[in-house]
Design an enzyme around this catalytic site. Sequence first.
Site, PDB file in Angstrom:
ATOM      1  N   ASP A  24     -42.468  18.340   5.043  1.00 54.18           N
ATOM      2  CA  ASP A  24     -43.025  18.962   3.833  1.00 54.18           C
ATOM      3  C   ASP A  24     -44.201  18.176   3.261  1.00 54.18           C
ATOM      4  O   ASP A  24     -44.907  18.665   2.373  1.00 54.18           O
ATOM      5  CB  ASP A  24     -41.933  19.107   2.765  1.00 54.18           C
TER       6      ASP A  24
ATOM      7  N   ARG B  99     -46.533  23.638  -2.425  1.00 53.77           N
ATOM      8  CA  ARG B  99     -47.002  22.339  -1.923  1.00 53.77           C
ATOM      9  C   ARG B  99     -48.513  22.335  -1.667  1.00 53.77           C
ATOM     10  O   ARG B  99     -49.167  21.298  -1.783  1.00 53.77           O
ATOM     11  CB  ARG B  99     -46.224  21.916  -0.682  1.00 53.77           C
TER      12      ARG B  99
HETATM   13  C1  S3P Z   1     -35.105  21.972   4.067  1.00 53.64           C
HETATM   14  C2  S3P Z   1     -35.456  21.760   5.349  1.00 53.64           C
HETATM   15  C3  S3P Z   1     -36.830  21.835   5.856  1.00 53.64           C
HETATM   16  C4  S3P Z   1     -37.852  21.779   4.741  1.00 53.64           C
HETATM   17  C5  S3P Z   1     -37.473  22.630   3.572  1.00 53.64           C
HETATM   18  C6  S3P Z   1     -36.117  22.237   3.024  1.00 53.64           C
HETATM   19  C7  S3P Z   1     -33.685  21.905   3.692  1.00 53.64           C
HETATM   20  O1  S3P Z   1     -36.964  23.033   6.560  1.00 53.64           O
HETATM   21  O2  S3P Z   1     -39.128  22.141   5.215  1.00 53.64           O
HETATM   22  O3  S3P Z   1     -38.441  22.490   2.542  1.00 53.64           O
HETATM   23  O4  S3P Z   1     -33.371  21.798   2.489  1.00 53.64           O
HETATM   24  O5  S3P Z   1     -32.850  21.943   4.597  1.00 53.64           O
HETATM   25  P1  S3P Z   1     -36.565  23.104   8.114  1.00 53.64           P
HETATM   26  O6  S3P Z   1     -35.283  22.419   8.222  1.00 53.64           O
HETATM   27  O7  S3P Z   1     -36.467  24.512   8.516  1.00 53.64           O
HETATM   28  O8  S3P Z   1     -37.671  22.368   8.795  1.00 53.64           O
END
Ligand code: S3P
Length: 416
Positions: A302, A376
């Site tokens: 992120d 973001r």
């Molecule tokens: C998150 C996992 C990430 C991240 C998202 C929040 C989570 O996504 O980008 O902002 O809380 O499990 P991915 O696991 O699909 O990469």
Amino acid sequence: MIKGKLKVPGDKSISHRAVMLGAISKGTTYIKNFLTGADCISTISIFKKMGIDIEMENDFVVVKGRGLYGLKKPDTILDCGNSGTTTRLVSGILSAQPFTSVLTGDKSIQKRPMNRIIQPLSLMGADIKSNEGFAPLTITGKNLHGIEYNSPVASAQIKSAILLAGLYADSSTTVIEPAKSRDHTELMLQKFGANLTTEKKSVTINPCIELFANDIDVPSDISSAAFFMAAAILVPGSELILENVGINPTRDGIIRVLKDMGANIEIIKSTDEFEPVGDIKVSYSKLHATTIGGDIIPTLIDELPLLAAMAALAEGTTVIKDAAELKVKESNRIKVMCEELSKLGVNAVETKDGMEITGGSKIFGNITVNTYDDHRIAMTFAILNLVSDGEIKLDNKKCVEISYPEFFNDLKKVNI
Ligand code: S3P
């Protein structure tokens, strides 16, 4: 100059999970420092629609859990808003409930890939109908079976959806990832009494009879703190302390990369009870380019738009690779970053799984950046605005409410 101390709001991932696990546990879960951003409010409203009593006073939340089998059939469609975490994790839970429910969300959610969870959950026996792999999802609960799943992508959302479904399965469930993604679900499930074993890149959950309520003190979100780390590093004369930040090793890639780029960044006080937490001291630094790829990517996924923006001020060409996942976030963050940085005069080029950004030249301003309603992206350009030649305006400032409603006020507080 960026000066002083700041405590950014609670971690988004951990706040979601605290409500979800609280709802399906026996007893009352008390959550401190809950993130009151729109995404986590979506999670609360969904569980309220399924009969869970949840009270919120500022950032203190009380969840009266009804146990693993206590959710009620909702009367209406469950609206996840902009939240991919809500949509995917809740799908895992709904796959095992004795009712049919429909999950959907905003325009962006309806464009985000859901086959990545539909496929493994279906292997477990779930019945999920979708709009050709996209939300709305109609989920009819079934008796689930344990599986061993080799996930093609390192994604905590996929892993967590499967683990939550695994609580209800008739045998153990294993998820193997190509690289380790954030492990907040695993840590919290253990705290709530689940029987779970983890190895480097795999995790196994055993069927569960009941989870038990717990108190959760949510650390501040490193993904929100990152914007202020960047501000202090980029603006000459700055020095800032970010307090009580979650520094879980599956999330701290931003700190490792910034150090590698030459940033003055240091953890000055840390504790590790439930989730590792620390105070981070950061000051103005001259940056040089780096290459970001491989297993570190999920630990800073992120933060990559922000790192791309910082690369525009670092000497040399920064290469971001192995990051194709960025294309399926709230916006296509590779395309958006390259397009918008280019408008500011930065040499930013899209590659097949990342981007290459050459830094060192001036950042122009006097333009309005298209945020694509992505929180973001908006916060990233708000930080670049601190060092650009002319003003960088945002077409949508309000979208920061998804993860950081007080962002602009906090920026004013430390920008003296
Ligand atoms: C998150 C996992 C990430 C991240 C998202 C929040 C989570 O996504 O980008 O902002 O809380 O499990 P991915 O696991 O699909 O990469």
